[in-house]
Enzyme design. Structure first.
Site, PDB file in Angstrom:
ATOM      1  N   CYS A   1       2.994  -1.284  -8.890  1.00 53.83           N
ATOM      2  CA  CYS A   1       4.083  -2.407  -8.847  1.00 53.83           C
ATOM      3  C   CYS A   1       4.174  -2.886 -10.536  1.00 53.83           C
ATOM      4  O   CYS A   1       3.953  -3.513 -11.177  1.00 53.83           O
ATOM      5  CB  CYS A   1       3.325  -3.789  -8.273  1.00 53.83           C
ATOM      6  SG  CYS A   1       3.024  -3.448  -6.704  1.00 53.83           S
TER       7      CYS A   1
ATOM      8  N   CYS B   1      -5.266   1.010  -3.498  1.00 54.35           N
ATOM      9  CA  CYS B   1      -4.618   1.947  -3.619  1.00 54.35           C
ATOM     10  C   CYS B   1      -4.723   2.688  -4.221  1.00 54.35           C
ATOM     11  O   CYS B   1      -3.802   3.063  -4.751  1.00 54.35           O
ATOM     12  CB  CYS B   1      -3.447   2.159  -2.181  1.00 54.35           C
ATOM     13  SG  CYS B   1      -2.518   1.437  -2.497  1.00 54.35           S
TER      14      CYS B   1
ATOM     15  N   CYS C   1       1.016  -0.927  -0.249  1.00 53.06           N
ATOM     16  CA  CYS C   1       0.004  -0.017   0.129  1.00 53.06           C
ATOM     17  C   CYS C   1       1.053   1.159   0.285  1.00 53.06           C
ATOM     18  O   CYS C   1       2.472   1.094   1.006  1.00 53.06           O
ATOM     19  CB  CYS C   1      -1.085   0.307   0.894  1.00 53.06           C
ATOM     20  SG  CYS C   1      -0.827   0.089   2.548  1.00 53.06           S
TER      21      CYS C   1
END
Length: 138
Positions: free
Chosen positions: A89, A85, A11
């Site tokens: 990545c 959120c 997050c």
């Protein structure tokens, strides 16, 4: 020979949702699953309301420190779970990605964090059942 699955919770601030998820997974799975957490813009400390909410269930995450998300952490994980959120990545072959849509506990009191905590616990229990299908129920 079996290998230990590795899970990375992500997050943005690595201060609330991902820390609670890591705390639950460590508590419920022990050494059977390698647990990591990180964030793209880590906070200075773990959210005190998240710490308090977890302590209510006997899980101490007060000693945790938010960490920066690295390519290596993603690449060496079997499962990467982002916490609703919008965090991004890097994508690597062989890594499974999931997004758990969860409210952000930042700035919330313990009463507001409890339902988020409880939802995370349910998701973690489902994850354990998936990664360790022979494990006894929690």
């Amino acid at each position: 020979m079996t290998t230990t699955p590795s899970v990375l919770f992500v997050c943005v601030h690595n201060a609330g949702r991902s820390q609670m998820a890591a705390g639950f997974l460590t508590h419920l799975a022990g050494d059977a699953i390698e647990v990591r957490s990180a964030g793209s813009a880590p906070a200075d400390q773990v959210n005190p309301a998240a710490v308090a909410a977890m302590a209510e269930l006997g899980i101490d995450i007060s000693d945790r420190t938010p960490k920066i998300l690295t390519y290596d952490a993603v690449e060496t994980s079997d499962v990467v779970i982002t916490m609703g959120c919008g965090d991004t990545c890097p994508v690597f072959p062989g890594v499974r990605y999931r997004d758990w849509t969860l409210d952000d506990p930042a700035g919330q009191d313990v009463a507001a964090v409890r339902p988020i905590r409880d939802r995370i616990k349910n998701l973690v229990e489902d994850l354990i059942a998936e990664l360790l299908p022979t494990a006894p129920p929690a």
